[in-house]
Design a protein around this motif. Structure first.
Motif, PDB file in Angstrom:
ATOM      1  N   PRO A  81      -8.372 -10.938 -28.282  1.00  0.00           N
ATOM      2  CA  PRO A  81      -8.311  -9.209 -28.733  1.00  0.00           C
ATOM      3  C   PRO A  81      -9.218  -9.298 -29.959  1.00  0.00           C
ATOM      4  CG  PRO A  81      -6.079 -10.108 -28.513  1.00  0.00           C
ATOM      5  CD  PRO A  81      -6.873 -11.239 -28.114  1.00  0.00           C
ATOM      6  N   ARG A  82      -9.770  -7.947 -30.194  1.00  0.00           N
ATOM      7  CA  ARG A  82     -10.627  -7.737 -31.242  1.00  0.00           C
ATOM      8  C   ARG A  82      -9.980  -7.726 -32.614  1.00  0.00           C
ATOM      9  NH1 ARG A  82     -16.083  -8.076 -30.015  1.00  0.00           N
ATOM     10  NH2 ARG A  82     -16.240  -7.445 -27.904  1.00  0.00           N
ATOM     11  N   TRP A  83      -8.780  -7.588 -32.670  1.00  0.00           N
ATOM     12  CA  TRP A  83      -7.955  -7.521 -33.951  1.00  0.00           C
ATOM     13  C   TRP A  83      -7.800  -9.130 -34.712  1.00  0.00           C
ATOM     14  CZ3 TRP A  83      -3.794 -10.425 -32.656  1.00  0.00           C
ATOM     15  CH2 TRP A  83      -3.269 -10.345 -31.356  1.00  0.00           C
ATOM     16  N   LEU A  84      -8.417 -10.255 -33.955  1.00  0.00           N
ATOM     17  CA  LEU A  84      -8.223 -11.428 -34.174  1.00  0.00           C
ATOM     18  C   LEU A  84      -9.568 -11.952 -34.850  1.00  0.00           C
ATOM     19  CD1 LEU A  84      -6.041 -13.748 -34.413  1.00  0.00           C
ATOM     20  CD2 LEU A  84      -7.091 -14.537 -32.394  1.00  0.00           C
ATOM     21  N   HIS A  85      -9.604 -12.335 -36.121  1.00  0.00           N
ATOM     22  CA  HIS A  85     -10.859 -12.497 -36.759  1.00  0.00           C
ATOM     23  C   HIS A  85     -10.720 -13.874 -37.578  1.00  0.00           C
ATOM     24  CE1 HIS A  85     -11.888  -8.206 -36.543  1.00  0.00           C
ATOM     25  NE2 HIS A  85     -10.633  -8.099 -36.954  1.00  0.00           N
ATOM     26  N   ALA A  86     -12.152 -14.596 -37.227  1.00  0.00           N
ATOM     27  CA  ALA A  86     -12.208 -15.844 -38.060  1.00  0.00           C
ATOM     28  C   ALA A  86     -12.797 -15.905 -39.378  1.00  0.00           C
ATOM     29  CB  ALA A  86     -12.949 -16.756 -36.891  1.00  0.00           C
ATOM     30  N   PHE A  87     -12.356 -16.693 -40.305  1.00  0.00           N
ATOM     31  CA  PHE A  87     -12.864 -16.776 -41.597  1.00  0.00           C
ATOM     32  C   PHE A  87     -12.892 -18.282 -41.984  1.00  0.00           C
ATOM     33  CE2 PHE A  87     -10.662 -12.696 -41.201  1.00  0.00           C
ATOM     34  CZ  PHE A  87     -11.428 -11.791 -41.833  1.00  0.00           C
ATOM     35  N   ASP A  88     -13.840 -18.734 -43.088  1.00  0.00           N
ATOM     36  CA  ASP A  88     -13.712 -19.864 -43.778  1.00  0.00           C
ATOM     37  C   ASP A  88     -12.422 -19.919 -44.412  1.00  0.00           C
ATOM     38  OD1 ASP A  88     -16.096 -20.814 -42.735  1.00  0.00           O
ATOM     39  OD2 ASP A  88     -17.413 -19.763 -44.260  1.00  0.00           O
ATOM     40  N   ASP A  89     -11.779 -21.013 -44.276  1.00  0.00           N
ATOM     41  CA  ASP A  89     -10.502 -21.280 -44.974  1.00  0.00           C
ATOM     42  C   ASP A  89     -10.562 -21.855 -46.300  1.00  0.00           C
ATOM     43  OD1 ASP A  89      -7.772 -21.605 -45.519  1.00  0.00           O
ATOM     44  OD2 ASP A  89      -7.539 -23.315 -43.922  1.00  0.00           O
ATOM     45  N   PRO A  90     -10.106 -21.231 -47.424  1.00  0.00           N
ATOM     46  CA  PRO A  90     -10.234 -21.568 -48.737  1.00  0.00           C
ATOM     47  C   PRO A  90      -9.517 -22.854 -48.935  1.00  0.00           C
ATOM     48  CG  PRO A  90      -9.136 -19.406 -48.714  1.00  0.00           C
ATOM     49  CD  PRO A  90      -9.700 -19.762 -47.428  1.00  0.00           C
ATOM     50  N   LEU A  91      -8.274 -22.788 -48.272  1.00  0.00           N
ATOM     51  CA  LEU A  91      -7.265 -23.925 -48.605  1.00  0.00           C
ATOM     52  C   LEU A  91      -7.858 -25.315 -48.106  1.00  0.00           C
ATOM     53  CD1 LEU A  91      -3.770 -22.381 -47.338  1.00  0.00           C
ATOM     54  CD2 LEU A  91      -4.840 -22.625 -49.773  1.00  0.00           C
ATOM     55  N   SER A  92      -8.943 -25.430 -47.189  1.00  0.00           N
ATOM     56  CA  SER A  92      -9.631 -26.442 -46.705  1.00  0.00           C
ATOM     57  C   SER A  92     -10.981 -26.737 -47.743  1.00  0.00           C
ATOM     58  CB  SER A  92     -10.099 -26.502 -45.407  1.00  0.00           C
ATOM     59  OG  SER A  92     -10.958 -25.653 -44.897  1.00  0.00           O
ATOM     60  N   LEU A  93     -11.223 -26.023 -48.590  1.00  0.00           N
ATOM     61  CA  LEU A  93     -12.626 -25.917 -49.465  1.00  0.00           C
ATOM     62  C   LEU A  93     -13.691 -25.378 -48.548  1.00  0.00           C
ATOM     63  CD1 LEU A  93     -12.374 -28.927 -51.603  1.00  0.00           C
ATOM     64  CD2 LEU A  93     -11.725 -26.843 -52.119  1.00  0.00           C
ATOM     65  N   PHE A  94     -12.977 -24.322 -47.509  1.00  0.00           N
ATOM     66  CA  PHE A  94     -14.132 -23.792 -46.700  1.00  0.00           C
ATOM     67  C   PHE A  94     -14.705 -24.711 -45.608  1.00  0.00           C
ATOM     68  CE2 PHE A  94     -14.061 -21.473 -50.766  1.00  0.00           C
ATOM     69  CZ  PHE A  94     -13.418 -20.230 -50.389  1.00  0.00           C
ATOM     70  N   ARG A  95     -14.102 -25.939 -45.369  1.00  0.00           N
ATOM     71  CA  ARG A  95     -14.708 -26.846 -44.285  1.00  0.00           C
ATOM     72  C   ARG A  95     -14.215 -26.352 -43.146  1.00  0.00           C
ATOM     73  NH1 ARG A  95     -13.443 -30.632 -48.497  1.00  0.00           N
ATOM     74  NH2 ARG A  95     -11.410 -31.040 -47.547  1.00  0.00           N
ATOM     75  N   ARG A  96     -12.853 -25.703 -43.080  1.00  0.00           N
ATOM     76  CA  ARG A  96     -12.463 -25.424 -41.719  1.00  0.00           C
ATOM     77  C   ARG A  96     -12.221 -23.999 -41.541  1.00  0.00           C
ATOM     78  NH1 ARG A  96      -7.383 -29.824 -41.433  1.00  0.00           N
ATOM     79  NH2 ARG A  96      -8.802 -31.684 -41.483  1.00  0.00           N
ATOM     80  N   ARG A  97     -11.759 -23.493 -40.294  1.00  0.00           N
ATOM     81  CA  ARG A  97     -11.787 -21.941 -40.044  1.00  0.00           C
ATOM     82  C   ARG A  97     -10.227 -21.476 -39.979  1.00  0.00           C
ATOM     83  NH1 ARG A  97     -16.048 -18.817 -40.432  1.00  0.00           N
ATOM     84  NH2 ARG A  97     -15.961 -17.654 -38.561  1.00  0.00           N
ATOM     85  N   LYS A 103      -1.120  -8.943 -36.845  1.00  0.00           N
ATOM     86  CA  LYS A 103      -0.451  -9.143 -35.828  1.00  0.00           C
ATOM     87  C   LYS A 103       0.111 -10.476 -35.620  1.00  0.00           C
ATOM     88  CE  LYS A 103      -2.084  -5.138 -33.165  1.00  0.00           C
ATOM     89  NZ  LYS A 103      -2.323  -4.413 -32.029  1.00  0.00           N
ATOM     90  N   THR A 104      -0.272 -11.425 -36.437  1.00  0.00           N
ATOM     91  CA  THR A 104       0.017 -12.884 -36.130  1.00  0.00           C
ATOM     92  C   THR A 104       0.042 -13.739 -37.270  1.00  0.00           C
ATOM     93  OG1 THR A 104      -2.392 -13.676 -35.847  1.00  0.00           O
ATOM     94  CG2 THR A 104      -1.261 -12.761 -33.826  1.00  0.00           C
ATOM     95  N   MET A 105       0.649 -14.687 -37.393  1.00  0.00           N
ATOM     96  CA  MET A 105       0.759 -15.523 -38.349  1.00  0.00           C
ATOM     97  C   MET A 105      -0.603 -16.087 -38.514  1.00  0.00           C
ATOM     98  SD  MET A 105       4.347 -17.723 -38.019  1.00  0.00           S
ATOM     99  CE  MET A 105       4.032 -18.768 -39.476  1.00  0.00           C
ATOM    100  N   PRO A 106      -1.201 -16.860 -39.816  1.00  0.00           N
ATOM    101  CA  PRO A 106      -2.658 -17.596 -39.774  1.00  0.00           C
ATOM    102  C   PRO A 106      -2.576 -18.421 -38.568  1.00  0.00           C
ATOM    103  CG  PRO A 106      -1.672 -17.175 -41.932  1.00  0.00           C
ATOM    104  CD  PRO A 106      -0.522 -16.762 -40.987  1.00  0.00           C
ATOM    105  N   LEU A 107      -3.879 -18.587 -37.918  1.00  0.00           N
ATOM    106  CA  LEU A 107      -4.012 -19.498 -36.733  1.00  0.00           C
ATOM    107  C   LEU A 107      -5.024 -20.395 -37.157  1.00  0.00           C
ATOM    108  CD1 LEU A 107      -3.786 -16.899 -33.815  1.00  0.00           C
ATOM    109  CD2 LEU A 107      -1.901 -18.355 -34.741  1.00  0.00           C
ATOM    110  N   ARG A 108      -5.042 -21.744 -36.805  1.00  0.00           N
ATOM    111  CA  ARG A 108      -5.896 -22.523 -36.901  1.00  0.00           C
ATOM    112  C   ARG A 108      -6.823 -22.844 -35.529  1.00  0.00           C
ATOM    113  NH1 ARG A 108      -6.020 -23.260 -42.532  1.00  0.00           N
ATOM    114  NH2 ARG A 108      -3.831 -23.360 -43.327  1.00  0.00           N
ATOM    115  N   GLY A 109      -8.038 -23.663 -35.761  1.00  0.00           N
ATOM    116  CA  GLY A 109      -8.715 -23.847 -34.664  1.00  0.00           C
ATOM    117  C   GLY A 109      -8.000 -24.270 -33.387  1.00  0.00           C
ATOM    118  N   TRP A 110      -7.180 -25.316 -33.475  1.00  0.00           N
ATOM    119  CA  TRP A 110      -6.220 -25.925 -32.343  1.00  0.00           C
ATOM    120  C   TRP A 110      -5.615 -24.891 -31.693  1.00  0.00           C
ATOM    121  CZ3 TRP A 110      -1.274 -26.560 -30.889  1.00  0.00           C
ATOM    122  CH2 TRP A 110      -1.033 -27.227 -29.691  1.00  0.00           C
ATOM    123  N   HIS A 111      -4.907 -23.876 -32.481  1.00  0.00           N
ATOM    124  CA  HIS A 111      -4.103 -22.860 -31.835  1.00  0.00           C
ATOM    125  C   HIS A 111      -4.824 -21.799 -31.120  1.00  0.00           C
ATOM    126  CE1 HIS A 111      -1.539 -23.245 -35.945  1.00  0.00           C
ATOM    127  NE2 HIS A 111      -0.881 -23.901 -34.833  1.00  0.00           N
TER     128      HIS A 111
END
Length: 224
Positions: A81-97, A103-111
């Motif tokens: 869905p278009r409402w799901l957007h990817a960002f650099d994750d500040p909690l990983s010092l922007f190494r992960r997404r 509409k959802t809880m924060p999702l990681r790449g594996w999810h």
């Protein structure tokens, strides 16, 4: 339907000789592993009509080098869905997404990789989807016909594994799957269905998504 997906002719009943596609969810750090998968798949694997590699939008150009007439790089924007957007994750010092929405809880790449694997069923045209991780390599000839027998698709299962010691996290996953599908807790399976190389019947996956949406009155991605 995105023009990059060209469904094969089909009927409502699984054909005696079904078509099969291999599906791989990957990301930039796995490119070289995925290249090895592609090389060995092309060398050793038969009985497969197409190979779909599902990646985040920003990785599409990078993975295009693996594309050929039997392999398609699929942008997750064409699946989710278009409402799901990817960002650099500040909690990983922007190494992960991290994938965010209202509409959802924060999702990681594996999810999100799991969501892509389910979502491809609405776009691919092959009867059987064989899911293969990008860190897999084939070492000898393998025929995808091993995944069906008497017109039925063989689903990987280890019986009763979740009823023993350990596997606490897997039991949570199983209960949550039951909630999504409207299955009573007492009837939730104790079997393990997790493997590196597994096959799903595409029509069954589509029916699963439809059932989730009917039960919860929301998009299946939001529910899962």
């Amino acid at each position: 339907m995105n023009s990059r997906f060209v469904p094969s002719p089909e009927t409502d009943v699984l054909r005696q000789t079904p078509t099969a596609a291999i599906v791989t969810a990957s990301y930039a750090p796995d490119l070289e592993r995925c290249r090895l998968l592609c090389d060995t798949l092309d060398r050793y694997v038969s009985g497969v009509a197409h190979h779909y590699i599902l990646v985040e939008h920003r990785d599409v150009v990078l993975f295009r080098q693996l594309e050929n007439n039997r392999r398609t790089i699929v942008d997750e924007r064409d699946l989710l869905p278009r409402w799901l957007h990817a960002f650099d994750d500040p909690l990983s010092l922007f190494r992960r997404r991290i994938w965010l929405s209202l509409k959802t809880m924060p999702l990681r790449g594996w999810h999100v990789q799991q969501l892509r694997r389910i979502a491809i069923s609405a776009h691919a045209g092959e009867d059987v989807l064989i899911f293969c991780d990008s860190d897999v390599a084939f070492l000898k000839p393998f025929d995808c016909s091993a995944f069906w027998c008497d017109g039925k698709v063989r689903l990987f299962r280890r019986d009763g594994v979740l009823s023993g010691e350990g596997h606490e996290e897997h039991r949570i996953w199983s209960r949550n799957a039951g909630l999504a599908l409207g299955i009573e807790p007492s009837e939730v399976s104790t079997h393990d269905y997790i493997s590196t190389l597994i096959a799903w019947r595409r029509e069954t996956v589509a029916a699963m998504c439809a059932r989730i949406e009917k039960i919860h009155g929301r998009n299946w991605v939001e529910v899962v």
